[in-house]
Design an enzyme around this catalytic site. Sequence first.
Site, PDB file in Angstrom:
ATOM      1  N   GLU A  10     -48.181  13.675 -82.599  1.00 38.19           N
ATOM      2  CA  GLU A  10     -48.789  13.126 -83.819  1.00 38.19           C
ATOM      3  C   GLU A  10     -47.842  13.403 -84.984  1.00 38.19           C
ATOM      4  O   GLU A  10     -47.322  14.518 -85.102  1.00 38.19           O
ATOM      5  CB  GLU A  10     -50.147  13.803 -84.094  1.00 38.19           C
ATOM      6  CG  GLU A  10     -51.151  13.649 -82.979  1.00 38.19           C
ATOM      7  CD  GLU A  10     -51.643  12.208 -82.818  1.00 38.19           C
ATOM      8  OE1 GLU A  10     -51.674  11.464 -83.821  1.00 38.19           O
ATOM      9  OE2 GLU A  10     -51.983  11.837 -81.675  1.00 38.19           O
ATOM     10  N   HIS A  60     -31.776  24.128-100.911  1.00 42.50           N
ATOM     11  CA  HIS A  60     -31.718  24.781 -99.601  1.00 42.50           C
ATOM     12  C   HIS A  60     -32.250  26.217 -99.700  1.00 42.50           C
ATOM     13  O   HIS A  60     -32.943  26.698 -98.815  1.00 42.50           O
ATOM     14  CB  HIS A  60     -30.288  24.801 -99.058  1.00 42.50           C
ATOM     15  CG  HIS A  60     -29.716  23.434 -98.798  1.00 42.50           C
ATOM     16  ND1 HIS A  60     -30.438  22.439 -98.198  1.00 42.50           N
ATOM     17  CD2 HIS A  60     -28.482  22.898 -99.055  1.00 42.50           C
ATOM     18  CE1 HIS A  60     -29.681  21.341 -98.096  1.00 42.50           C
ATOM     19  NE2 HIS A  60     -28.494  21.599 -98.612  1.00 42.50           N
ATOM     20  N   LEU A  98     -45.590  34.292 -81.634  1.00 43.08           N
ATOM     21  CA  LEU A  98     -45.080  32.960 -81.991  1.00 43.08           C
ATOM     22  C   LEU A  98     -43.640  32.836 -81.518  1.00 43.08           C
ATOM     23  O   LEU A  98     -42.840  33.755 -81.715  1.00 43.08           O
ATOM     24  CB  LEU A  98     -45.120  32.800 -83.533  1.00 43.08           C
ATOM     25  CG  LEU A  98     -44.387  31.595 -84.135  1.00 43.08           C
ATOM     26  CD1 LEU A  98     -45.109  30.286 -83.781  1.00 43.08           C
ATOM     27  CD2 LEU A  98     -44.307  31.717 -85.665  1.00 43.08           C
ATOM     28  N   ARG A 103     -38.592   8.699 -90.933  1.00 40.43           N
ATOM     29  CA  ARG A 103     -37.654   8.559 -89.809  1.00 40.43           C
ATOM     30  C   ARG A 103     -37.493   9.905 -89.105  1.00 40.43           C
ATOM     31  O   ARG A 103     -37.831  10.956 -89.642  1.00 40.43           O
ATOM     32  CB  ARG A 103     -36.310   7.989 -90.267  1.00 40.43           C
ATOM     33  CG  ARG A 103     -35.592   8.805 -91.307  1.00 40.43           C
ATOM     34  CD  ARG A 103     -34.209   8.220 -91.603  1.00 40.43           C
ATOM     35  NE  ARG A 103     -33.597   8.864 -92.729  1.00 40.43           N
ATOM     36  CZ  ARG A 103     -33.437   8.309 -93.944  1.00 40.43           C
ATOM     37  NH1 ARG A 103     -33.841   7.086 -94.179  1.00 40.43           N
ATOM     38  NH2 ARG A 103     -32.851   8.976 -94.920  1.00 40.43           N
ATOM     39  N   ASP A 150     -36.970  18.316 -94.678  1.00 37.58           N
ATOM     40  CA  ASP A 150     -36.131  17.381 -95.437  1.00 37.58           C
ATOM     41  C   ASP A 150     -36.499  17.333 -96.926  1.00 37.58           C
ATOM     42  O   ASP A 150     -37.641  17.578 -97.295  1.00 37.58           O
ATOM     43  CB  ASP A 150     -36.271  15.979 -94.819  1.00 37.58           C
ATOM     44  CG  ASP A 150     -35.115  15.075 -95.218  1.00 37.58           C
ATOM     45  OD1 ASP A 150     -34.042  15.598 -95.613  1.00 37.58           O
ATOM     46  OD2 ASP A 150     -35.272  13.844 -95.141  1.00 37.58           O
TER      47      ASP A 150
END
Length: 257
Positions: free
Chosen positions: A218, A48, A142, A205, A31
Amino acid sequence: MIHMKCKLSHWFKKKSPSVTNIPKHIAIIMDGNGRWARQRGMPRTAGHRVGMDRVRDAVAICLEYGVPYLTLYAFSTENWKRPEEEVRFLMDLFEEALKSEVDKLDQQNVRVRFIGLRHNLRPSLRELMEQSEARTSGNTALTLNLAINYGGRSEIVTAARRIAEDVRRGEVDPEQIDESFFGNYLFTAGQPDPDLLIKPGGESRISNFLLWQIAYTEIYYSTKFWPDFKKADMRDAIFFYSQRERRFGGIKRGESI
Ligand code: IPE
Ligand code: IPE
Ligand code: MG
């Protein structure tokens, strides 16, 4: 809300061989791209684009530390509310990035997967998503989950609907439905829940991300915007995680009552 104020990465880098508590799954809400760009007098879309560089950094850090799962929130089910031009730019960027990055990801032994609803994405993007998944399906270093048109609530509702259909067909007995059964109907079936959720952008949030999976995760908040969240910040977040004591509702190990 937790903010890491000091720069620990240098120390951590030196000490990293002795840190054994590495997360198995890191999730990131990428974000702050728009605000990062606006602060510089640039269009939101410039943020972006720079954010893509940070995706490469995050992948590199996971490979460096041996983190086996990374989930990145790229586009939410609510992001369709944005101006058409921004949505179009993002979809173009996803296509461009898949075309240009998949070779390298494949060489890095990264398995690419997508979580979210695909049916209302444009066909050209869907095709690239399927190709990337197929091409990297055998990779083992991964697993990179890219959340595109993803919403935590929509994921849970989709799972509930699929279970209901299986019950109606007589394939599932409602008695069988427990937490682990339910988890197998989610996009992340078979993967461990995130140990660490990283949220840059200065706002604490969750924005409809992995609502089921983050029950005991966490959370590391950062005031930095995603385009500024570099490798050293990823290291700080992993260090923060390595210092946590997780109790999962129990009490401290070895503690008497
Ligand atoms: C996150 O950055 C990227 C996407 C949601 C696609 P934002 O675009 O939300 O940036 P801010 O939060 O407005 O700064
Ligand atoms: C969350 O960011 C979605 C992604 C990072 C893809 P938003 O910018 O859409 O979330 P809100 O609206 O600030 O909660
Ligand atoms: Mg935002």
